[in-house]
Motif scaffolding. Sequence first.
Motif, PDB file in Angstrom:
ATOM      1  N   ASP A  95      -5.441   8.224  10.565  1.00  0.00           N
ATOM      2  CA  ASP A  95      -5.637   8.473   9.132  1.00  0.00           C
ATOM      3  C   ASP A  95      -6.601   7.442   8.559  1.00  0.00           C
ATOM      4  O   ASP A  95      -6.397   6.238   8.724  1.00  0.00           O
ATOM      5  N   GLN A  96      -7.644   7.907   7.891  1.00  0.00           N
ATOM      6  CA  GLN A  96      -8.693   6.991   7.418  1.00  0.00           C
ATOM      7  C   GLN A  96      -8.182   5.980   6.398  1.00  0.00           C
ATOM      8  O   GLN A  96      -8.809   4.934   6.185  1.00  0.00           O
ATOM      9  N   ARG A  97      -7.034   6.233   5.784  1.00  0.00           N
ATOM     10  CA  ARG A  97      -6.502   5.295   4.793  1.00  0.00           C
ATOM     11  C   ARG A  97      -5.926   4.040   5.440  1.00  0.00           C
ATOM     12  O   ARG A  97      -5.868   2.990   4.797  1.00  0.00           O
ATOM     13  N   ILE A  98      -5.503   4.140   6.685  1.00  0.00           N
ATOM     14  CA  ILE A  98      -4.872   2.971   7.323  1.00  0.00           C
ATOM     15  C   ILE A  98      -5.509   2.588   8.650  1.00  0.00           C
ATOM     16  O   ILE A  98      -5.138   1.566   9.232  1.00  0.00           O
ATOM     17  N   ALA A 133       0.657   4.039  -2.991  1.00  0.00           N
ATOM     18  CA  ALA A 133      -0.532   4.896  -2.954  1.00  0.00           C
ATOM     19  C   ALA A 133      -0.487   5.858  -1.771  1.00  0.00           C
ATOM     20  O   ALA A 133      -0.907   7.015  -1.884  1.00  0.00           O
ATOM     21  N   LEU A 134       0.025   5.386  -0.630  1.00  0.00           N
ATOM     22  CA  LEU A 134       0.112   6.258   0.539  1.00  0.00           C
ATOM     23  C   LEU A 134       1.107   7.393   0.302  1.00  0.00           C
ATOM     24  O   LEU A 134       0.871   8.542   0.703  1.00  0.00           O
ATOM     25  N   PRO A 184       0.893   8.949   6.044  1.00  0.00           N
ATOM     26  CA  PRO A 184       0.132   9.316   7.250  1.00  0.00           C
ATOM     27  C   PRO A 184       1.049   9.652   8.422  1.00  0.00           C
ATOM     28  O   PRO A 184       2.076   9.002   8.626  1.00  0.00           O
ATOM     29  N   ARG A 238      -1.843  -4.956   2.524  1.00  0.00           N
ATOM     30  CA  ARG A 238      -3.170  -5.539   2.707  1.00  0.00           C
ATOM     31  C   ARG A 238      -3.128  -6.975   2.212  1.00  0.00           C
ATOM     32  O   ARG A 238      -2.737  -7.236   1.068  1.00  0.00           O
ATOM     33  N   GLY A 261      -0.350  10.241  -1.732  1.00  0.00           N
ATOM     34  CA  GLY A 261      -1.248  11.135  -1.012  1.00  0.00           C
ATOM     35  C   GLY A 261      -0.628  11.748   0.219  1.00  0.00           C
ATOM     36  O   GLY A 261      -1.291  12.493   0.943  1.00  0.00           O
ATOM     37  N   LEU A 275       0.808  -1.221   0.000  1.00  0.00           N
ATOM     38  CA  LEU A 275       0.000   0.000   0.000  1.00  0.00           C
ATOM     39  C   LEU A 275       0.841   1.271   0.000  1.00  0.00           C
ATOM     40  O   LEU A 275       0.291   2.371  -0.166  1.00  0.00           O
TER      41      LEU A 275
END
Length: 333
Positions: free
Chosen positions: A284-287, A47-48, A54, A66, A51, A44
């Motif tokens: 952080d909502q991504r992780i 992609a992190l 985090p 994942r 953006g 992941l």
Amino acid sequence: MASAAAMRALKLALLILALLPTIYLREQKRRVKLPYPPIMAVDLMPALRAGGIPDTGTLHLVGAWRFVSKGRNLGTFSGLARTDGGFVTVGDRGAVMWFSRPDRPGPWSLRLTRLVPLDWRKVRFPTDAESVAIVPGSCDLVVGYEDAPVLERYSPDLARRTQIAVPALAEWPPNQGPEAMTLLADRRMVIVAENYARWFDRTRHVGLIFPGVPRSGEAPARFELSLPAGYRPSELAQMPDGRLLVLGRHFSITGFRSLIAIFAVRDVRPGAKITPKVIARIDDQRIRDNYEGMTVTREADGSQLVWLIADSNEMVWAQRTLVLKLRIGPEAN
């Protein structure tokens, strides 16, 4: 001649029809031999990074994966422990997963199995595993369960199983078992309750101290551990430098949030009231997810890494089986 050709065609058709069940059964047998659908570790971090990595505090996120599969065998994992070259995790319905480090080059290995049951006809045994610790020397696994006042000790190959009665665990409410458990370097076993120690107090949790892997019926010494309001301990892990980490999780209508706090091993003593220092948060909502397992590794350069695993609870769309790698920065000292 036409009749002879038709007869040969009929015989060929009958032969093919006769062989079809055999071919089908052989294919079915080959599929049945596969223990579970393939499991992949999806990186992941690209992609992190795109953006923005985090912000997790003084523990810096340096890896995230994942685990994905088309089967239902993957997920529901809670406890996490370090093995030679990798990790072992346990979960609901007695699932056990060994896997190599996903950050290393070369082939990635993973093996799924189940804890060996006792005699189903004579013994009612627990299956919802919540925590795991590895006994130094023997490499036995000690497993804690939800809704059961016992621990169980397994040989490394899971062929031998010993049940350990822990009456103190019977004092805890259903569905709130020994989520946080570890064996310290000084051989003591420490377990912290997920439930709160007092009514109307959402900060304090009961801790149990045993001089080693408990003997059946042994009574522990006790202490209290406090976390920020609403956070429940879901894992304990000792760092190679001796300090202890506690993983806390909080659930609300907006989802899960986690924190990691640190305290000294000398603080773990009968009657102690411990308030660890929070050094990391996963907001952080991504992780962010339902992190329940944690362990620590020391790297060749002397640095220490914290590893987390999330319990997906088989909620494919709402929760994921995530593994995070966080580097402990000098600010944590």
